[in-house]
Design an enzyme around this catalytic site. Structure first.
Site, PDB file in Angstrom:
ATOM      1  N   TYR A 161       0.855  -1.206   0.000  1.00 16.10           N
ATOM      2  CA  TYR A 161       0.000   0.000   0.000  1.00 16.10           C
ATOM      3  C   TYR A 161       0.884   1.248   0.000  1.00 16.10           C
ATOM      4  CZ  TYR A 161      -3.830   3.115   1.576  1.00 16.10           C
ATOM      5  OH  TYR A 161      -4.776   4.114   1.688  1.00 16.10           O
ATOM      6  N   THR A 175     -13.670   7.919   8.205  1.00 13.26           N
ATOM      7  CA  THR A 175     -14.649   7.597   7.159  1.00 13.26           C
ATOM      8  C   THR A 175     -15.237   6.221   7.536  1.00 13.26           C
ATOM      9  OG1 THR A 175     -12.967   6.522   5.827  1.00 13.26           O
ATOM     10  CG2 THR A 175     -13.335   8.870   5.404  1.00 13.26           C
TER      11      THR A 175
END
Ligand code: NAD
Length: 266
Positions: free
Chosen positions: A162, A197
Site C-alpha cells: 500500500y 470515514t
C-alpha cells in the site's frame, strides 16, 4: 468561488464501503453541489445507488455506472459512456484504493500484484483513457488520491505494498502533470491522513482487533496535532479546490489533509 458550472467530473469509488460519507461519496456530492455534472463510478451497485439517491434528493446532476477501475476495458467503456452522456470531460478524480496489511515477507506475490492493480494501475488506467478528452478542454484537472501511508511508516503497522503503490501514485501524478501541462491539463495529488470515514467502523476495527470504534478513534486522534481525525468532507474540499479554476497555477504537487500528522512525525 470554486464554482464548477459547465464542467463534467468523472469520480471513481463514488460510493462508500459502509453507511455514511467516504471520500469518494463526499467528493461526488460536493462537486455536484458546486454545479459540476458528475459521472460516478463504483463496482458496488448498492454503494453507487446510495450516492446517486442523495444527489437526486438535492436535485444535483449525477449519473452513474458500475465499473471496476482495475479493468482497462471497463474504464474505457465508462469514459465513453460519460462522454455519450454529458458530451465532455473536464475533471477526473481517481479515488479508488485500499490497504492490505503486511511486509514483504507476509505479502504473497499475488497480494503484491493486487495492491499495485488496485492503488496504482487503476490510476494509470483512469488517466490513460480520460486524457484524450481532458485535452480537448482549455483547462482541465486530475486529482489522484494517495495516503499518508506513502509518507509515514509505522513499526506497529506495516503495509508495504500500500505504501509503495500510494508513493508511486504521487510520482505518476507529477509525471502526468509535467507532460500534459502545455495541453491545459493539471494533475495533483490529495494525501489523506487518518480520516474518520466508514472504513474505520467497517474494516479497521475488525482488522486491527480494536475493542470498538470509539477506542480506535481516540487512539488515532491522539497522534494528530489538530486533535481529531478529519472526514470525507475534508478530502472533498481539498479536491474541490484543486480542480477549481482558483487553483489554475497549481499542478504537479500534493495537498496533505492530515491535521498536521506528517509534520509532527519529522
Ligand atoms: N478513509 C481513510 O481513512 C483513508 C486514509 C488515507 C487514504 N485513503 C484513500 O482514500 C480513498 C478512498 O477511501 P475511502 O475509505 O473513502 O473509500 P472506501 O473504502 O469507502 O471505498 C469507496 C468506494 O470504492 C469502491 N471500490 C472499491 N474497489 C473498486 C474498484 N475496483 N472499482 C470501482 N470502485 C471500487 C467501493 O465499492 C466503495 O464504494 C482510497 O484511495 C484510500 O486509499 C483513505
Amino acid at each position: 468561488m470554486l464554482n464548477l458550472d459547465g464542467k463534467v467530473a468523472l469520480v471513481s469509488g463514488a460510493g462508500s464501503v459502509g453507511p455514511g460519507w467516504g471520500n469518494g461519496r463526499a467528493t461526488s456530492i460536493l462537486l455536484a453541489r458546486q454545479d459540476a455534472k458528475v459521472f460516478a463510478l463504483d463496482k458496488n451497485e448498492e454503494a453507487l445507488n446510495e450516492t446517486i439517491r442523495v444527489a437526486k434528493e438535492e436535485n444535483l446532476e449525477m449519473e452513474g455506472l458500475i465499473c471496476d477501475v482495475t479493468s482497462g476495458q471497463e474504464i474505457q467503456a465508462a469514459v465513453k459512456k460519460c462522454i455519450d452522456t454529458f458530451e465532455r470531460l473536464d475533471i477526473l478524480i481517481n479515488n479508488v484504493g485500499g490497504s492490505q496489511p503486511g511486509g514483504v515477507e507476509q505479502l504473497s506475490e499475488e497480494d503484491w500484484d493486487r495492491q499495485m492493480d488496485y492503488n496504482l494501475r487503476s490510476v494509470y488506467l483512469g488517466c490513460k483513457y480520460a486524457m484524450p478528452y481532458l485535452k480537448q478542454q482549455s483547462s482541465s484537472a486530475i486529482v489522484n488520491v494517495s495516503s499518508v501511508a506513502a509518507l509515514r511508516m509505522m513499526r506497529s503497522r506495516t503495509h508495504a505494498a500500500y505504501s509503495a503503490s500510494k508513493y508511486g501514485l504521487i510520482a505518476l501524478s507529477r509525471s502526468i502533470a509535467v507532460q500534459n501541462a502545455r495541453a491545459g491539463v493539471r494533475c495533483n495529488t490529495v494525501i489523506p491522513g487518518l480520516m474518520h470515514t466508514p472504513i474505520v467502523e467497517h474494516r479497521l476495527v475488525p482488522q486491527l482487533g480494536a475493542e470498538n470504534a470509539a477506542r480506535l478513534l481516540e487512539e488515532r486522534d491522539s497522534h494528530i496535532p489538530l486533535g481529531k481525525a478529519g472526514d470525507g468532507w475534508d478530502i472533498a474540499h481539498a479536491v474541490l479546490f484543486l480542480v477549481s479554476d482558483e487553483a489554475r497555477h497549481i499542478t504537479a504537487t500534493e495537498l496533505l489533509v492530515d491535521g498536521g500528522l506528517t509534520a509532527a512525525m519529522a
